[in-house]
Design a protein around this motif. Structure first.
Motif, short mmCIF file in Angstrom:
data_model
loop_
_atom_site.label_atom_id
_atom_site.label_comp_id
_atom_site.label_asym_id
_atom_site.label_seq_id
_atom_site.Cartn_x
_atom_site.Cartn_y
_atom_site.Cartn_z
N GLY A 158 4.31 14.69 2.01
CA GLY A 158 3.53 14.21 0.87
C GLY A 158 2.04 14.14 1.17
O GLY A 158 1.64 13.77 2.28
N MET A 159 1.22 14.50 0.18
CA MET A 159 -0.22 14.52 0.37
C MET A 159 -0.78 13.14 0.71
O MET A 159 -1.62 12.98 1.59
CB MET A 159 -0.91 15.06 -0.88
CG MET A 159 -2.41 15.27 -0.71
SD MET A 159 -3.19 15.97 -2.18
CE MET A 159 -3.11 14.56 -3.29
N ILE A 160 -0.28 12.12 0.01
CA ILE A 160 -0.76 10.75 0.27
C ILE A 160 -0.36 10.30 1.66
O ILE A 160 -1.15 9.68 2.38
CB ILE A 160 -0.21 9.79 -0.80
CG1 ILE A 160 -0.85 10.09 -2.16
CG2 ILE A 160 -0.47 8.33 -0.41
CD1 ILE A 160 -0.35 9.24 -3.29
N ASN A 161 0.85 10.67 2.08
CA ASN A 161 1.29 10.29 3.42
C ASN A 161 0.51 11.03 4.50
O ASN A 161 0.29 10.51 5.60
CB ASN A 161 2.79 10.55 3.59
CG ASN A 161 3.59 9.26 3.51
OD1 ASN A 161 3.24 8.26 4.14
ND2 ASN A 161 4.64 9.26 2.72
N VAL A 182 -5.36 8.58 8.84
CA VAL A 182 -6.15 7.36 9.02
C VAL A 182 -5.50 6.39 10.00
O VAL A 182 -6.17 5.83 10.87
CB VAL A 182 -6.38 6.66 7.65
CG1 VAL A 182 -7.11 5.33 7.84
CG2 VAL A 182 -7.17 7.56 6.71
N THR A 183 -4.17 6.20 9.84
CA THR A 183 -3.49 5.17 10.64
C THR A 183 -2.64 5.73 11.78
O THR A 183 -2.24 4.99 12.68
CB THR A 183 -2.58 4.33 9.74
OG1 THR A 183 -1.54 5.17 9.19
CG2 THR A 183 -3.38 3.72 8.59
N GLY A 184 -2.33 7.02 11.71
CA GLY A 184 -1.50 7.62 12.75
C GLY A 184 -0.02 7.51 12.48
O GLY A 184 0.81 7.96 13.29
N SER A 185 0.37 6.90 11.36
CA SER A 185 1.79 6.79 11.00
C SER A 185 1.94 6.97 9.49
O SER A 185 0.97 6.85 8.74
CB SER A 185 2.34 5.42 11.42
OG SER A 185 1.64 4.37 10.77
N THR A 186 3.17 7.25 9.04
CA THR A 186 3.43 7.46 7.61
C THR A 186 4.06 6.21 7.00
O THR A 186 4.51 5.31 7.72
CB THR A 186 4.35 8.67 7.38
OG1 THR A 186 5.60 8.44 8.08
CG2 THR A 186 3.70 9.93 7.90
N TYR A 187 4.09 6.18 5.69
CA TYR A 187 4.66 5.04 4.96
C TYR A 187 5.77 5.56 4.06
O TYR A 187 5.54 6.43 3.23
CB TYR A 187 3.56 4.38 4.12
CG TYR A 187 3.99 3.10 3.45
CD1 TYR A 187 3.89 1.88 4.09
CD2 TYR A 187 4.48 3.11 2.14
CE1 TYR A 187 4.27 0.70 3.47
CE2 TYR A 187 4.87 1.94 1.51
CZ TYR A 187 4.76 0.73 2.18
OH TYR A 187 5.14 -0.44 1.56
N LYS A 205 10.62 1.09 0.24
CA LYS A 205 9.88 -0.16 0.05
C LYS A 205 9.88 -0.53 -1.43
O LYS A 205 9.05 -0.03 -2.20
CB LYS A 205 8.44 -0.01 0.55
CG LYS A 205 8.31 0.55 1.97
CD LYS A 205 8.78 -0.45 3.00
CE LYS A 205 8.56 0.11 4.43
NZ LYS A 205 9.03 -0.84 5.45
N PRO A 206 10.79 -1.39 -1.86
CA PRO A 206 10.88 -1.72 -3.30
C PRO A 206 9.61 -2.35 -3.87
O PRO A 206 9.24 -2.07 -5.01
CB PRO A 206 12.06 -2.70 -3.35
CG PRO A 206 12.84 -2.47 -2.10
CD PRO A 206 11.83 -2.05 -1.07
N GLY A 207 8.94 -3.20 -3.10
CA GLY A 207 7.79 -3.94 -3.60
C GLY A 207 6.66 -3.06 -4.11
O GLY A 207 6.03 -3.37 -5.13
N ILE A 208 6.40 -1.95 -3.44
CA ILE A 208 5.28 -1.08 -3.80
C ILE A 208 5.51 -0.38 -5.14
O ILE A 208 4.56 0.09 -5.79
CB ILE A 208 5.02 -0.03 -2.69
CG1 ILE A 208 3.68 0.66 -2.86
CG2 ILE A 208 6.14 0.99 -2.64
CD1 ILE A 208 2.49 -0.23 -2.69
N TRP A 209 6.77 -0.34 -5.60
CA TRP A 209 7.08 0.42 -6.82
C TRP A 209 6.63 -0.29 -8.09
O TRP A 209 6.54 0.33 -9.14
CB TRP A 209 8.57 0.76 -6.86
CG TRP A 209 8.83 1.95 -6.00
CD1 TRP A 209 9.08 1.95 -4.66
CD2 TRP A 209 8.79 3.32 -6.39
NE1 TRP A 209 9.21 3.24 -4.19
CE2 TRP A 209 9.04 4.10 -5.24
CE3 TRP A 209 8.59 3.96 -7.60
CZ2 TRP A 209 9.08 5.48 -5.27
CZ3 TRP A 209 8.63 5.34 -7.65
CH2 TRP A 209 8.87 6.09 -6.49
N ILE A 210 6.34 -1.56 -8.01
CA ILE A 210 5.74 -2.24 -9.17
C ILE A 210 4.38 -1.62 -9.46
O ILE A 210 4.05 -1.31 -10.62
CB ILE A 210 5.59 -3.76 -8.91
CG1 ILE A 210 6.97 -4.40 -8.71
CG2 ILE A 210 4.84 -4.43 -10.05
CD1 ILE A 210 6.92 -5.86 -8.33
#
Length: 294
Positions: free
Chosen positions: A128-131, A137-142, A147-152
């Protein structure tokens, strides 16, 4: 004049009023052989409601998520649509305005399945482009899909992207009808651009915002099943923040052929939607009597 109204009246009766006889299905123990009218009555009579409310935590979660998302979608979508409409009204080049409106209107016609594919291309944990940006930037992906919380936030952004262009045209139409002499008089008195927006534009948009809110309140208990399926593919990991009433009914009733259960929850949504419309209309009347629906 009556002949002109006849086709619309017939369509309204056929698709909105005659199907209401199917409400009887809510109180039936439905089977395909008997159909709606020949299936036996449910025992107890409210059997089709009991399944949904047996698990109170699930019922409360589904209801609260549905109401929360609809309020959030309207609030954020209205702010975005009004902001876009105001910006377009400040542009003198009409050709540029028309091109901009066409481009912003385009997402409204994109299906949720296509939107889901675009979103996955952006949020894919590996490609993914965002990942990729996050990894740089951080050296790791998300892993957004775990992660249910981010979907709001994600659902709010995607819904706003899809609908704000359409809604901005409504507000832009209202802005074009505002008497320009009001702004000219304000400028003569030394008002800034922001003061003109605050004291002229927004107050004149208020009746339209109230009416659109009242129209949306009727569906405040209805979740967008197509959006959830298209964007999340009914990922069970995300159910804590995506299990709306319609999603719960679909995966618990419709897929198993429980049509009576699905109809019961639809009636539950309609009754509370009606109650919310009446209450919201009464509250709106206290702020602006001319903006109420009835």
């Amino acid at each position: 004049m009556y002949l002109l109204a006849l086709p619309g009246t017939i369509a309204l009766l056929l698709f909105s009023y005659f199907p209401m006889t199917g409400i009887i299905l809510v109180f039936k123990d439905y089977n395909f052989r008997g159909g709606i009218f020949k299936s036996p009555w449910a025992t107890p009579i409210f059997k089709n409601f009991i399944y949904f409310f047996n698990n109170k935590s699930t019922a409360i979660r589904a209801t609260s998520l549905t109401v929360m998302y609809n309020l959030l979608f309207f609030a954020v979508g209205t702010i975005a649509a009004v902001a876009i409409a105001i910006m377009l009204s400040e542009i003198a080049n009409r050709f540029f305005v028309k091109i901009s409106q066409s481009l912003m209107f385009l997402p409204y016609f994109i299906s949720w399945m296509v939107s889901g594919a675009i979103l996955y291309a952006l949020l894919n944990p590996q490609t993914g482009m965002i990942n990729k940006i996050i990894a740089a930037v951080t050296g790791s992906t998300y892993d957004f899909y775990a992660k249910p919380g981010i979907w709001i936030l994600i659902l709010t952004i995607v819904n706003t992207w899809q609908s704000c262009g359409y809604n901005s045209i409504i507000y832009y139409g209202v802005l074009t009808g505002i008497d320009s002499s009001l702004y000219e008089a304000a400028k003569v008195d030394g008002a800034t651009k922001w003061q003109c927006i605050k004291h002229i534009t927004l107050p004149l948009l208020k009746p339209t915002i109230i009416i659109l809110f009242l129209l949306s309140v009727g569906n405040i208990m209805r979740g967008n099943l197509n959006m959830i399926i298209g964007l999340t593919n009914l990922n069970p990991v995300l159910f804590p923040t995506t299990d709306l009433i319609d999603v719960f009914v679909y995966r618990s009733g419709v897929r198993n052929g429980e049509m009576a259960f699905a109809s019961a929850i639809s009636l539950y949504q309609s009754i509370f939607g009606f109650i919310f419309v009446v209450l919201a209309n009464k509250i709106a009347g206290k702020f602006d009597e001319d903006s109420t629906l009835f």
